[in-house]
Each structure stands twice: as C-alpha cells, then as structure tokens.
Write an enzyme that holds these catalytic residues in place. Structure first.
Site, PDB file in Angstrom:
ATOM      1  N   ASP A  75       0.631   1.447  -2.337  1.00 53.89           N
ATOM      2  CA  ASP A  75       0.056   2.687  -1.827  1.00 53.89           C
ATOM      3  C   ASP A  75      -1.456   2.567  -1.686  1.00 53.89           C
ATOM      4  O   ASP A  75      -2.120   1.999  -2.554  1.00 53.89           O
ATOM      5  CB  ASP A  75       0.395   3.820  -2.816  1.00 53.89           C
ATOM      6  N   GLU A 121       6.459 -15.873  -8.418  1.00 62.24           N
ATOM      7  CA  GLU A 121       7.343 -16.287  -9.515  1.00 62.24           C
ATOM      8  C   GLU A 121       8.747 -15.723  -9.339  1.00 62.24           C
ATOM      9  O   GLU A 121       9.714 -16.241  -9.877  1.00 62.24           O
ATOM     10  CB  GLU A 121       6.812 -15.769 -10.856  1.00 62.24           C
TER      11      GLU A 121
HETATM   12  C1  GLC Z   1      -0.377   7.416   0.442  1.00 65.09           C
HETATM   13  C2  GLC Z   1       0.974   8.070   0.396  1.00 65.09           C
HETATM   14  C3  GLC Z   1       0.792   9.552   0.439  1.00 65.09           C
HETATM   15  C4  GLC Z   1      -0.032   9.960  -0.771  1.00 65.09           C
HETATM   16  C5  GLC Z   1      -1.345   9.184  -0.857  1.00 65.09           C
HETATM   17  C6  GLC Z   1      -1.971   9.305  -2.208  1.00 65.09           C
HETATM   18  O1  GLC Z   1      -1.036   7.641   1.633  1.00 65.09           O
HETATM   19  O2  GLC Z   1       1.782   7.597   1.433  1.00 65.09           O
HETATM   20  O3  GLC Z   1       2.008  10.236   0.460  1.00 65.09           O
HETATM   21  O4  GLC Z   1      -0.322  11.325  -0.703  1.00 65.09           O
HETATM   22  O5  GLC Z   1      -1.159   7.811  -0.645  1.00 65.09           O
HETATM   23  O6  GLC Z   1      -1.251   8.571  -3.160  1.00 65.09           O
END
Ligand code: GLC
Length: 536
Positions: free
Chosen positions: A213, A255
């Site tokens: 993310d 790994e």
């Molecule tokens: C990313 C995710 C989103 C979230 C953001 C903060 O963009 O896809 O849904 O709100 O990160 O974690």
C-alpha cells in the site's frame, strides 16, 4: 469444492496472472452479520475457480478499527474478528491453492492504526521517549507550538484537512492520511525489522505475494521541511531511500518464491520503473492505464508508454481498470469524462450506463489481451455500476475529509449481489453499506445463466486467456487500422481489435472469431465500442 482449474504452475506465473481483488468486507457474508468475511470467501471459492483467476489479492483483513476500511492496521498477525480467525485464513489460503488459486495479502507500511500497540505506547510514553521515535513526532511552530510543524498536503486527494494532529501534551504527529493512521518512521531500524518479520509471517502461511500500500510514501526527509509542489524533490514521495527498503524485502520474498505488487502512483515513468528493477518489486499497478479516457489514440499511447517503461527493467506490465479506490468502470466509461481523476469526483454526474457497459465489455477484452498481468476488482466481472450512497450512509473518510464535497469511495465498495431471489441479493445479512435498488439484476446466479452477461464474457475471456499461450507476457505488434480502431497481434496467431471510432469497422484478416464483446453487425463488421478476439 468446484473443479480444480489448470493453474499457471510455472515459477513466473505472476508475469501473466489474472488476479482478482477481494474487498473482504463486501464480498460475501458467511455469518449473516452484514459484513463480508472469510467464511463467505471460502464458500465462494468454487465461483472464483470457475471464473478462472490465478490469484486473489485480499485488501487488509487484519485487526482494525476500520477508520479507513482496514488500511489502519492494529495488528498484522491477527485477522479482524469481524472477518474470522487466523486459522480460517490459513484454511482459505490452502483451499484456494488446491483450486489452483494463489493468495496475495495487503501490507500497509506507511502507517499503522492509532490503536496499534506501538502508537498507544508512544502516546503514553510522552515527548522525548524512544517509543515516539517509531513515528514522526515534532513540536509545533508558532509562539506556543500551536501551528503544525510543516505544510505538507493530505494524501487524500481533495482533502483540506491537516496532516498533523496535536496531542494534549503539546507534540504533533504526522499522518499523511487520517489522524487514525499515524505515519511510521522508516529511518528507524525497528520499523524495518518488524515489516520483514510480518512478511515472513504471511509467507510462512503459504501466501504467494504481497500488495504494498502507498508504496512510494514510506520514506521521509528527516528534516520534514516545508514543501511546495514542483520545487525540487518531494520530502515524502518517491524518495531514494525506498529502494534500499524494497531490496531488503525482495531478499525475504526470494526465500519463499513470493512476489510483490506495489501501489505506486507516480507521473514520471522513469521514476516509476526504478521500483521494478530486478532486485526490487516484481510488479506495480498501472494507474496511467486506469486513468486513461476511452479514446483510441490516448489508450494506444498509454499502452506504448507502459510497455516502453517496463522493457528496460524486464518487468511485466499490469493492466487495471478499477479497484476499491476509484469509480467503477461501467460508470466511468458512461460519462462525458471517461478518464479518472481523484480531484474531479462529484455527486450526481450524469451517466449513460448502457454506453458505459458496452465500453467496459470492450475494455475487458482489451486489457485481458495485453502483455503482462491483469487485475479484476470484485464486481467488475458482474458489470456493477458505481452506487449512489445516501449521504447518511457514507462511511469513507475521503468524503468527510473533503468537507463533504467528494462522494468518497463507498460507491465501488457495495456488498456483492450473488442470488437474485435471496434477501440482500444473497450477500448475507443486512449489508454494512446499502445496496441500491435493482442490485439483484446483477446477481451472479442470474448472470451465470445468461450467455450475453458480463459474467459470461469474463468467464469466456479468462478461460481463453488461460488456455492460449499467446496471451499474458510476451510481445505485442500493432496492426494498421482505421482511425479510432486499435488492432494488435499477440503471438500464436491471436489478434485483438477494439473499435472506438464512430462507425462500424471491418475485422482484420482472420481464420476464426474467438470471442466478441457484443454482436457483429449484419455485414460482419465490428460496431462502435465493441471488441473482438480473432485467430489470424
Ligand atoms: C491506498 C489504499 C486506500 C487507502 C490508502 C491509505 O491508497 O488503496 O484505500 O485509503 O492507501 O492506506
């Protein structure tokens, strides 16, 4: 369980994979409480196997207060009780694997929940404590420290809210997203160690990959200086230190033969490609294709640029039409502006769903024919539109942090319709977000019986894509075509043509028509907003 499907078993499965994104909360509710859960996913594994996907990417399923739909993680080693247990997750991973489906989990390294033990300890320990060094705590500016330490903008597009929150003891902490998502300090060795441990924790449980993310945000300029857009490198986006972090992650993944897909939103393609060097991430989401308007020339440019930026690093491209953050495909393509831009979202945009659906069907055949891996977001295969969520039911912080002008992302997160005749269209209990009127018409069971449905199109296309060696990773050759028509060859005689012009188009030479997104006209031509897969 359904019939095991022929999995892509080779080591580089991820170079050609079709990956299905599961937003657990809205997928299927096994226990009837209105929230999707792991029991719901397990019960629907045969559906996913029949659909013909190679892997599932689960949005965060960990313990979370859900301040941002689970992207606020309180404990990476615990499944949120609303979704199930760790034992169930292990079963799910194993059952999916038996059906030839791999699992990808979502790691959110930029921040944790404010309920994470680290942040609670940091708040309790007070200014100057080692606990606070795991985050970005600072004194404020102004005479009494009453002003935030810097001027960074929120990473929720359209948000006017500050990225700093002050605690009663006077210190401020940084959060690029909501105040419930404090940013971690990636210069701290414990932060790096913990994440490598978390990766191992999930790889040990049979997970084949990790979606990262906000992958370009983790590292910060330690001085946390003010920032004016366009003036020199950003103090918090795409910093060079990130590559060292991902090289260490790659060593861990290697790994276990596991892979990464990074959420990397960067306009500069050369900077983007750096994340895909052979000792870093395997893949990253192709957001420029997602945001591209329904226009032949622009799509062709986007495809060419994508392939050109990936080639030097040897990474496969990915093709994404939508996800849990953006306007659903059939809605976007049915609007005057068919591109996607976080800052341009409004309530009540006029939409022609029949037109959008026709285009989305063509876009499905286009993206599934392109070289590389492809993502399908749950409900995309059902042609679900973006739902208008009544204001009083909206839950997404993006809406609230825009001062109520941005509709937020709930419209693409509505619980799925499974059975047309069942309460709540077979989702389970009363859904946590309301399903709009007419949702049952999109139900999977009904579409499964209709050869002309979006589901039948996805099933046929994914099946063909999986069995035909010429799709997935490999070369693409453009064919001469009239203006507004995209036509290209893959290997093994596979040919794809998409008509975005205003008039019917002659099909390029072929020996057979494998699949079309809609009927050909009486003269055997391809109508406007229709696509075909041919055998040359
Ligand atoms: C990313 C995710 C989103 C979230 C953001 C903060 O963009 O896809 O849904 O709100 O990160 O974690």
């Amino acid at each position: 369980m359904g019939q095991p499907s022929p999995a892509r078993t080779h080591d580089d499965w991820w170079r050609s994979a079709a990956i299905y994104q599961v937003y657990v909360r809205s997928f299927a509710d096994g226990d009837g409480d209105g929230t999707g859960d792991l029991a719901g996913v397990r019960a629907r594994l045969p559906y996913l196997a029949e659909l013909g996907v190679d892997a599932l990417w689960f949005t965060p399923w960990y313990l979370s207060p859900l301040a941002d739909g689970g992207y606020d993680v309180a404990d990476y080693r615990v499944i949120d009780p609303a979704f199930g247990t760790l034992a169930e997750a292990e079963k799910l991973i194993a059952e999916a694997r038996e059906l030839g489906i791999r699992t990808i989990v979502d790691i959110v390294p930029n921040h944790v929940s404010d309920q994470h033990p680290w942040f609670r300890a940091a708040v309790a320990a007070g200014p100057g404590s080692p606990e606070r060094e795991l985050f970005h705590f600072r004194a404020g500016r102004g005479e009494n420290g009453e002003l935030p330490p810097n001027d960074w903008p929120s990473q929720f597009a359209g948000s006017t809210e500050p990225v700093w929150t002050r605690l009663p003891d006077g210190e401020w902490y940084l959060h690029l997203f909501t105040p419930e998502q404090p940013d971690l300090n990636w210069a701290h060795p414990a932060v790096r160690q913990e994440h490598e441990d978390v990766l191992r924790f999930w790889f040990e449980r049979g997970v084949a990959g990790v979606r990262i993310d906000s992958a370009a945000l983790l590292a910060k300029d330690p001085a946390l200086p003010d920032f004016t857009e366009g003036r020199g490198p950003s103090p918090f986006v795409d910093r060079d230190e990130l590559h060292d972090i991902y090289r260490a992650w790659r060593a861990v993944a290697d790994e276990y033969d596991a892979i990464f897909v990074g959420e990397v939103w960067l306009p500069d393609s050369e900077r983007f490609a750096r994340y895909l060097r052979p000792d870093e991430l395997h893949t990253a989401f192709n957001f420029s294709f997602l945001a591209c308007p329904w226009d032949a020339e622009r799509l062709r440019t986007s495809i060419d640029e994508t392939l050109a930026e990936h080639a030097p690093v040897g990474a496969p491209a990915t093709w994404v039409l939508c996800n849990h953050d953006v306007t659903r495909t059939v809605t976007r393509y049915g609007r005057a502006d068919t591109g996607f831009d976080f800052t341009a979202k409004e309530f009540g945009t006029p939409t022609d769903l029949a037109l959008g659906t026709r285009r989305a069907r063509s876009a499905a055949l286009l993206s599934l024919a392109l070289p590389g891996a492809v993502y399908v977001y749950q409900g995309e295969e059902l042609g679900l539109p973006e739902a208008d969520i009544p204001r009083e039911s909206i839950q997404d912080p993006m809406h609230f942090r825009s001062g109520g002008t941005d509709p937020g992302r709930d419209g693409c997160r509505v619980p799925l319709p499974w059975e047309a005749g069942a309460p709540y269209a077979g989702f389970g209990g009363e859904p946590w977000l309301p399903q709009p009127a007419g949702w049952a018409a999109y139900a999977a069971d009904r579409q499964g019986e209709d050869p002309a449905s979006m589901l039948s199109l996805y099933r046929a296309a994914l099946r063909l894509r999986r069995s035909a060696a010429g799709f997935g990773d490999g070369p693409l050759t453009w064919l001469p075509a009239p203006e507004g028509v995209l036509a290209f060859d893959r290997t093994d005689g596979l040919r794809c043509v998409v008509n975005l012009s205003g008039t019917p188009a002659e099909l390029p030479a072929h020996t057979s028509v494998l699949l079309t997104s809609g009927p050909l006209d009486a003269e055997g031509r391809l109508p406007q907003d229709t696509a075909a897969w041919l055998r040359a």
